[in-house]
Write a protein that holds these residues in place. Sequence first.
Motif: not given
Length: 425
Positions: A261-275
């Motif tokens: 299931x290849x991902x074709x589009x815009x991937x929006x990653x919500x990130x936590x910038x942890x230690x």
Amino acid sequence: MKVLLIGAGGREHALAWALAASPLLSELYCAPGNAGIAEVATCVALDVTDHAAVIAFCREHGIGFVVIGPEAPLVAGLADDLGRAGIKHFGPSAAAARLEGSKGFTKDLCRDLGIPTAAYGRFSNREAALAYLATQPVPIVVKADGLAAGKGVVVATNRAEAEAAVEACFSGAFGNAGAEVVIEEFMEGEEASFFALSDGVAALALATAQDHKRVGEGDTGPNTGGMGAYSPAPAMTLALIERTMREIIRPTITGMAARGCPFKGVLYAGLMLTADGPKLIEYNVRFGDPETQVLMVRMKSDLLAALLAVADGVLSTFDVRWHDDPALTVVVATRGYPGSYAKGSEIRGLERAGALDGVEVFHAGTRRDGARLLADGGRVLAVTARARSIADAQALAYLAVDAIDWPEGFCRRDIGWRAVGRDER
Ligand code: AMP
Ligand code: GLY
């Protein structure tokens, strides 16, 4: 090329505004659109849940490319149906949209691929979920598995709250979305939004942003769809961007392709910038709202060409250029939002606001009644500015907000506080 854009929010106005500037575009349609989008596109009252009607419209009007803005039509398989009809489109298949449509799917993928994210358990009955909760420390996070319009997540500071969240899911508070529950470790750090395009094989980092999800100043009060955003996210250094691509985005793209299931589009990653470095909070399979508003005013390259490179599978030969200047957007919402609010109050003064150099006023929920512009939603406007510094962009955006005459509206006055504070240090 004739393009049909699907959606009606501030994100779609920003996309429409950028698409309208493309030399590749001959005509832009938007379904259903809003009063702002109508200034750059022909709005059509299509029912986008009726895929056959969308396909028929495309055939009738010679649409060469469909850009799908929101997640719901993606999860519902609009991209698949357009593909079967031989209509070129931007946006992932339903199978690939599970990255947003099922939190459990994404957590399992991360586990299998060693992608950094919060430790978790996945449950389809309340007894097992409650038993797991009893073994975990607080704070802890309880999430409905499916799409719950941003309402399915509870960050519980104590056990009672966590148990109540589990009970809410299994008692149907989120309908089908809550039939399964993900319980995950609480991560500490600063949040950032990261956007990357993928054609299923190559991945291209776009820009970074940060949004303000809480309704109240100082990031307090209930969650909303987003009360403002800015780009870039100062916390996302080049090293962190590279690390995110290496540890999170590329393994996901490779892993999705390997699963058929290849991902074709815009991937929006919500990130936590942890230690310990960036960790994935969640994926979305579409552009962010209001992050898109700031991304689009910073994008120098032709958006349509970039989205076509994704659809054509030639992203590896593509690059996107950005203005160095930061951008900031302030969402103006109807009083009462995110609770209940009235529709239909009149908005004046947008021309004055939009005439300021460096300002774009994107509409999120408006409609026209003759010459009058009326509020038609919770989030109504995204007042967006680009300037030399984030502090200047903030000042300019609020100058524009103050030029708008809409007593029934409100906004946060502190959008960008973290970035502005960092600038001043
Ligand atoms: P989501 O809808 O998954 O993005 O979650 C909404 C918000 O809940 C996020 O923007 C975070 O602020 C918070 N959140 C979600 N998961 C976690 C977690 N594991 N640890 C800490 N905060 C979280
Ligand atoms: N800005 C949050 C979202 O688009 O989901």
